[in-house]
Design a protein around this motif. Structure first.
Motif: not given
Length: 233
Positions: A26-41, A71-78
């Motif tokens: 809901k908050a990210f939808a208001k961003a004008k200059d960015f397209s934001i995707d959420i990825v849960v590891i 380890g989960a954060t590394l997967t997210g960055l990958a």
């Protein structure tokens, strides 16, 4: 428009993860200059974290076994690297981080061209218990002694990464000690590191899930071990 991947490492967070994702989207939808995707590891959760995260609107990447926060954060960055994102961010799954702070960090990194931006709860520590403040400051001192890096909140899980950081950052530890090791690796490869103030949000749930100062002792032990091993390599 720059593409941003918000990475949420999660382990047994089924009671809250869907609501955390919905509020963030809901908050990210208001961003004008960015397209934001959420990825849960989903880091090998034993509950329905993955199902709840998908219900909340996140893309879910599953670990069969629990690998730890590092380890989960590394997967997210990958994932961010493989899918060509311009910026990545990490935030906690328990609702400790305000989505508006994630947005503020993304905008600041984009504006200032930093590589790694740490969301610090200790620039303004209102809402944090004295025990947590002491513990975090202690780990900050250890991070400086071992690695020569000044950080007011070396254990913060809210971090923003440039494309350069997404491409280059790597570390060896998989537990919460990775927070300090990440700063060390960033320094070694010449990434610029900065901080920005964030709000600390503590609910009864997040307090129950969070790290305590006894866990901090284990973090210090792992950091000393890693530093000694590499000193003699």
């Amino acid at each position: 428009m720059k593409r941003v991947c918000v990475i949420v490492p999660a382990y047994n967070e089924a009671p809250v993860i869907a609501d955390v994702i919905r509020q963030a989207n809901k908050a990210f939808a208001k961003a004008k200059d960015f397209s934001i995707d959420i990825v849960v590891i989903d880091d090998g959760s034993k509950d329905t974290t993955a199902i709840e995260a998908a219900k909340g609107g996140a893309t879910v990447v599953n670990h069969i076994l629990n690998s730890g926060a590092g380890g989960a954060t590394l997967t997210g960055l990958a994932y961010a690297r493989q899918n060509g994102y311009d910026i990545a961010a990490t935030m906690d799954a328990d609702g400790q981080h305000a989505p508006k702070d994630v947005l503020a960090g993304i905008a600041q990194l984009n504006r200032d061209n930093a590589d790694l931006l740490i969301g610090s709860r200790l620039i303004n520590s209102e809402g944090m218990s004295k025990t947590k403040i002491i513990g975090n400051k202690g780990l900050g001192i250890i991070t400086y002694i071992l690695f020569g890096i000044n950080s007011t909140d070396s254990q913060s899980g809210l971090r923003i990464y440039s494309r350069r950081a997404i491409e280059m950052l790597d570390w060896r530890t998989t537990g919460y000690e990775f927070c300090s090791e990440m700063l060390w690796r960033a320094k070694q490869i010449g990434l610029t590191i900065d901080e920005f103030p964030i709000q600390a949000i503590y609910t009864d749930y997040s307090k129950g899930k969070g790290q305590n100062n006894w866990n901090g002792i284990n973090i210090v032990k792992h950091l000393f071990k890693q530093r000694l091993v590499e000193f003699f390599e």
